[in-house]
Design an enzyme around this catalytic site. Structure first.
Site, PDB file in Angstrom:
ATOM      1  N   LYS A  22       0.988  -1.938   0.430  1.00 52.54           N
ATOM      2  CA  LYS A  22       0.180   0.374   0.503  1.00 52.54           C
ATOM      3  C   LYS A  22       0.848   1.165   0.486  1.00 52.54           C
ATOM      4  O   LYS A  22       0.011   2.678  -0.992  1.00 52.54           O
ATOM      5  CB  LYS A  22      -0.890  -0.235   1.408  1.00 52.54           C
ATOM      6  CG  LYS A  22      -1.644   1.621   1.427  1.00 52.54           C
ATOM      7  CD  LYS A  22      -1.933   1.208   3.122  1.00 52.54           C
ATOM      8  CE  LYS A  22      -1.930   1.809   4.195  1.00 52.54           C
ATOM      9  NZ  LYS A  22      -0.817   2.763   4.554  1.00 52.54           N
ATOM     10  N   ASN A  23       1.743   0.933   0.934  1.00 48.03           N
ATOM     11  CA  ASN A  23       3.363   2.673   0.696  1.00 48.03           C
ATOM     12  C   ASN A  23       3.737   2.729  -0.299  1.00 48.03           C
ATOM     13  O   ASN A  23       4.412   4.216  -0.755  1.00 48.03           O
ATOM     14  CB  ASN A  23       3.616   2.571   2.844  1.00 48.03           C
ATOM     15  CG  ASN A  23       2.071   2.760   3.560  1.00 48.03           C
ATOM     16  OD1 ASN A  23       1.297   3.113   3.109  1.00 48.03           O
ATOM     17  ND2 ASN A  23       3.427   2.679   4.360  1.00 48.03           N
ATOM     18  N   CYS A 119      -5.668  12.752  12.842  1.00 46.90           N
ATOM     19  CA  CYS A 119      -4.964  10.657  12.941  1.00 46.90           C
ATOM     20  C   CYS A 119      -5.180  10.253  14.599  1.00 46.90           C
ATOM     21  O   CYS A 119      -4.206  11.709  15.460  1.00 46.90           O
ATOM     22  CB  CYS A 119      -3.717  10.875  12.134  1.00 46.90           C
ATOM     23  SG  CYS A 119      -2.847   9.322  12.188  1.00 46.90           S
ATOM     24  N   ARG A 124       0.696  14.426  13.184  1.00 49.45           N
ATOM     25  CA  ARG A 124       1.162  14.703  11.712  1.00 49.45           C
ATOM     26  C   ARG A 124       1.548  15.976  11.090  1.00 49.45           C
ATOM     27  O   ARG A 124       0.539  15.665   9.860  1.00 49.45           O
ATOM     28  CB  ARG A 124      -0.083  13.330  11.243  1.00 49.45           C
ATOM     29  CG  ARG A 124       0.499  12.286  12.047  1.00 49.45           C
ATOM     30  CD  ARG A 124      -0.128  11.083  11.352  1.00 49.45           C
ATOM     31  NE  ARG A 124       0.774  10.037  10.390  1.00 49.45           N
ATOM     32  CZ  ARG A 124       0.923   9.268   9.657  1.00 49.45           C
ATOM     33  NH1 ARG A 124      -1.012   8.240   9.552  1.00 49.45           N
ATOM     34  NH2 ARG A 124       1.219   8.973   8.818  1.00 49.45           N
ATOM     35  N   ASP A 308       4.961   0.940  12.356  1.00 48.14           N
ATOM     36  CA  ASP A 308       4.494  -0.046  11.909  1.00 48.14           C
ATOM     37  C   ASP A 308       4.453  -0.894  12.251  1.00 48.14           C
ATOM     38  O   ASP A 308       3.262  -2.480  11.793  1.00 48.14           O
ATOM     39  CB  ASP A 308       3.851   0.439   9.919  1.00 48.14           C
ATOM     40  CG  ASP A 308       3.603   1.762   9.694  1.00 48.14           C
ATOM     41  OD1 ASP A 308       3.430   2.527  10.406  1.00 48.14           O
ATOM     42  OD2 ASP A 308       3.793   1.559   8.546  1.00 48.14           O
ATOM     43  N   ARG A 400      -7.895   0.116   5.630  1.00 47.83           N
ATOM     44  CA  ARG A 400      -7.281   0.950   4.885  1.00 47.83           C
ATOM     45  C   ARG A 400      -6.003   0.589   4.485  1.00 47.83           C
ATOM     46  O   ARG A 400      -5.387   0.674   3.513  1.00 47.83           O
ATOM     47  CB  ARG A 400      -6.489   2.231   5.591  1.00 47.83           C
ATOM     48  CG  ARG A 400      -7.939   2.880   6.111  1.00 47.83           C
ATOM     49  CD  ARG A 400      -7.667   3.768   6.867  1.00 47.83           C
ATOM     50  NE  ARG A 400      -6.007   4.525   6.508  1.00 47.83           N
ATOM     51  CZ  ARG A 400      -5.695   4.627   7.445  1.00 47.83           C
ATOM     52  NH1 ARG A 400      -5.642   5.216   8.854  1.00 47.83           N
ATOM     53  NH2 ARG A 400      -4.660   5.432   6.794  1.00 47.83           N
TER      54      ARG A 400
HETATM   55  C1  UD1 Z   1       4.569   6.961   6.459  1.00 47.97           C
HETATM   56  C2  UD1 Z   1       3.548   5.784   6.365  1.00 47.97           C
HETATM   57  C3  UD1 Z   1       3.399   5.363   7.517  1.00 47.97           C
HETATM   58  C4  UD1 Z   1       4.293   4.967   8.185  1.00 47.97           C
HETATM   59  C5  UD1 Z   1       5.506   6.229   8.626  1.00 47.97           C
HETATM   60  C6  UD1 Z   1       6.679   5.764   8.882  1.00 47.97           C
HETATM   61  C7  UD1 Z   1       2.194   6.086   4.431  1.00 47.97           C
HETATM   62  C8  UD1 Z   1       1.381   6.115   3.202  1.00 47.97           C
HETATM   63  N1  UD1 Z   1       3.052   6.020   5.786  1.00 47.97           N
HETATM   64  O1  UD1 Z   1       3.518   7.753   6.913  1.00 47.97           O
HETATM   65  O2  UD1 Z   1       2.354   4.208   7.542  1.00 47.97           O
HETATM   66  O3  UD1 Z   1       4.049   4.899   9.834  1.00 47.97           O
HETATM   67  O4  UD1 Z   1       5.936   6.687   7.065  1.00 47.97           O
HETATM   68  O5  UD1 Z   1       7.256   5.253   8.938  1.00 47.97           O
HETATM   69  O6  UD1 Z   1       3.603   5.563   3.626  1.00 47.97           O
HETATM   70  N2  UD1 Z   1       6.648  14.969  10.192  1.00 47.97           N
HETATM   71  C9  UD1 Z   1       6.218  16.345  10.327  1.00 47.97           C
HETATM   72  N3  UD1 Z   1       6.823  16.551   9.845  1.00 47.97           N
HETATM   73  C10 UD1 Z   1       5.779  16.896   8.586  1.00 47.97           C
HETATM   74  C11 UD1 Z   1       5.836  14.950   8.329  1.00 47.97           C
HETATM   75  C12 UD1 Z   1       6.558  14.501   9.185  1.00 47.97           C
HETATM   76  O7  UD1 Z   1       6.397  16.918  12.085  1.00 47.97           O
HETATM   77  O8  UD1 Z   1       5.585  17.543   7.464  1.00 47.97           O
HETATM   78  C13 UD1 Z   1       7.264  13.580  11.465  1.00 47.97           C
HETATM   79  C14 UD1 Z   1       6.073  13.250  11.828  1.00 47.97           C
HETATM   80  O9  UD1 Z   1       4.867  13.356  12.741  1.00 47.97           O
HETATM   81  C15 UD1 Z   1       6.410  11.530  12.374  1.00 47.97           C
HETATM   82  C16 UD1 Z   1       7.730  11.914  11.732  1.00 47.97           C
HETATM   83  O10 UD1 Z   1       7.177  12.958  11.409  1.00 47.97           O
HETATM   84  O11 UD1 Z   1       6.341  12.128  13.217  1.00 47.97           O
HETATM   85  C17 UD1 Z   1       7.996  10.484  10.494  1.00 47.97           C
HETATM   86  O12 UD1 Z   1       6.342  10.689  10.147  1.00 47.97           O
HETATM   87  P1  UD1 Z   1       6.109  10.403   8.039  1.00 47.97           P
HETATM   88  O13 UD1 Z   1       7.700   9.238   8.167  1.00 47.97           O
HETATM   89  O14 UD1 Z   1       6.402  11.008   7.020  1.00 47.97           O
HETATM   90  O15 UD1 Z   1       5.195   9.838   8.069  1.00 47.97           O
HETATM   91  P2  UD1 Z   1       4.456   9.285   6.867  1.00 47.97           P
HETATM   92  O16 UD1 Z   1       4.895   9.491   5.544  1.00 47.97           O
HETATM   93  O17 UD1 Z   1       3.202  10.143   7.346  1.00 47.97           O
END
Ligand code: UD1
Length: 420
Positions: A22-23, A119, A124, A308, A400
């Site tokens: 999915k990711n 979330c 996030r 995850d 999901r």
């Molecule tokens: C992706 C995965 C999710 C997984 C996560 C971490 C997908 C669709 N989802 O989510 O399943 O749990 O990676 O491996 O691929 N953050 C910020 N600012 C930002 C973006 C992120 O502070 O602009 C923080 C987040 O709150 C979190 C950390 O960075 O604490 C990591 O998040 P991120 O790697 O961005 O996760 P996702 O891409 O949302």
């Protein structure tokens, strides 16, 4: 509302075939916005988030077809005029929708994308996504719950260091830079296998991308893209979930359709816990585990242990003879499953960003509530190993990201059914 009913203690055996990731599918679908030529994506998992992303692309005008029987997605946007707006109704349930921001902005020089919904696992934010796009030349404003972005002269390649590691922001940056003018050098990138699958896909469309060690990526923007076919990588989180199910209550459970090389960290943690395997390149058989040992782990970006799989491994820790510890480094509220596991007889204490699991405990069936995608599946795992019946409410979270979870488990002898 649908629920899952699990009658526990049935030994799992047989073969589980892992679906496409999915990711990996989600950013690949977003990247198709860049290309008007024919694209075919194979091995697509039929899960809610992927269907939502297909709807989002349809909503902006993409000519996209999902052949559910063949698990293929076809896209051909020649002569199509795409809209540059991604509405709240499609982003409120799936945060990954924000990955369309980079490609829309890069290709059409403007985009209006809803801020994703809240979330359960933490706040996030999307500040890193916006930071990289600004560095590539975008002007960004937040108004009425929407990100308004524009780059009148188009995005221009740059040297950018991501302030902290983010999977989604790395993907947004890569896709945006792929269609920008000139060369982009990204550092402090997420190097999850799904990000690499995205770059493999972009390379096939004609973009030159080079990874180097230390989380650095060089991207040469190209606006002349070609038609391509791509097969999505396997879902390593689904694989890890079933491997843990095998460790919990398996008797020769084989997980197939994977690359064990990618699961090195997970396998090493399970080995330390005393789980016995037969490992080959593309499958793994869990032989069982009599004496589970406690371990201390922390969640980290790849190649560390994935957040995850944190909720799932916690269930296995309830069987360990001693105290296990998990430090959650990625999301601040990702212990929502703990109270539910405790209601089933676990003894888990939360202290700040760490959880301490006191084992061994025999779990007992109960009626429980799923709070997010991975928490829901941990309750299914708990139910499989518990005495008597477990009822898991709010299974829409599970749908999901897991394809036909109960069917796959039932084929391996589990007593699990869906009820309305
Ligand atoms: C992706 C995965 C999710 C997984 C996560 C971490 C997908 C669709 N989802 O989510 O399943 O749990 O990676 O491996 O691929 N953050 C910020 N600012 C930002 C973006 C992120 O502070 O602009 C923080 C987040 O709150 C979190 C950390 O960075 O604490 C990591 O998040 P991120 O790697 O961005 O996760 P996702 O891409 O949302």
């Amino acid at each position: 509302m649908q629920k899952l009913v699990v009658k526990g203690k049935k030994k799992l055996s047989g073969v589980i075939k892992i679906s496409g990731s999915k990711n990996a599918t989600l950013p690949i679908l977003a990247a198709t916005i860049l290309n008007k030529n024919k694209i075919e994506i194979n091995g697509v998992p039929i899960v809610r988030d992927v269907i939502t992303m297909v709807q989002l692309l349809k909503n902006i005008g993409s000519n996209i077809k999902f052949d559910l029987k063949k698990r293929k997605i076809f896209i051909h946007n020649k002569n199509r005029k795409l809209k540059t707006i991604a509405p709240y109704k499609l982003l409120k349930t799936m945060r990954a929708g924000v990955i369309v921001l980079g490609p829309l902005l890069s290709k059409f020089k403007k985009a209006k994308v809803s801020l994703p919904g809240g979330c359960a696992i933490g706040s996030r934010p999307v500040d890193i996504h916006l930071y990289v796009l600004k560095k590539l030349g975008a002007k960004i404003e937040i108004k009425n719950g929407y990100i308004h972005a524009q780059a009148k002269k188009g995005l221009v390649g740059k040297k950018i260091r991501l302030p902290s590691i983010s999977v989604g922001a790395t993907e947004n940056a890569i896709i945006a830079a792929s269609f920008a003018k000139g060369t982009t050098l990204l550092s402090n990138c997420a190097s999850e296998p799904e990000v690499r699958d995205l770059t493999n896909f972009l390379k096939k469309m004609g973009i030159k991308i080079k990874w180097s060690t230390n989380r650095k990526i060089k991207i040469l923007g190209n606006q002349n893209l070609k038609s391509t076919t791509h097969k999505v990588m396997f879902d390593r989180i689904e694989a890890g979930t079933f491997i843990i199910a095998g460790a919990l209550i398996g008797k020769k459970l084989k997980i197939s359709g994977i690359e064990t090389q990618i699961l090195k960290k997970e396998i090493s943690v399970l080995k330390r816990m005393g789980v016995k395997f037969q490992i080959s390149k593309n499958d793994i058989t869990i032989l069982g585990s009599k004496n589970i040992k406690p371990v201390s782990i922390k969640t980290e970006p790849y190649p560390g242990f994935p957040t995850d799989l944190q909720a799932q491994i916690m269930v296995l820790m309830t069987k360990a003879n001693g105290i296990s510890k998990i430090k959650e480094n990625i999301f601040e509220k990702r212990f929502m499953h703990v109270p539910e596991l405790n209601r089933m007889g676990a003894k888990i204490k939360i202290l700040g960003d760490s959880s301490f699991v006191y084992g061994p405990k025999q779990l007992n069936g109960a009626e429980v509530m799923a709070t997010d995608l991975r928490a829901s599946v941990s309750l299914v795992l708990a139910g499989l190993s518990a005495e008597k019946t477990t009822i898991i409410n709010r299974v829409y979270h599970l749908d999901r990201g897991y394809e036909k979870l109960e069917n796959k488990l039932r084929k391996c002898n589990a007593n699990i059914f869906r009820r309305n």
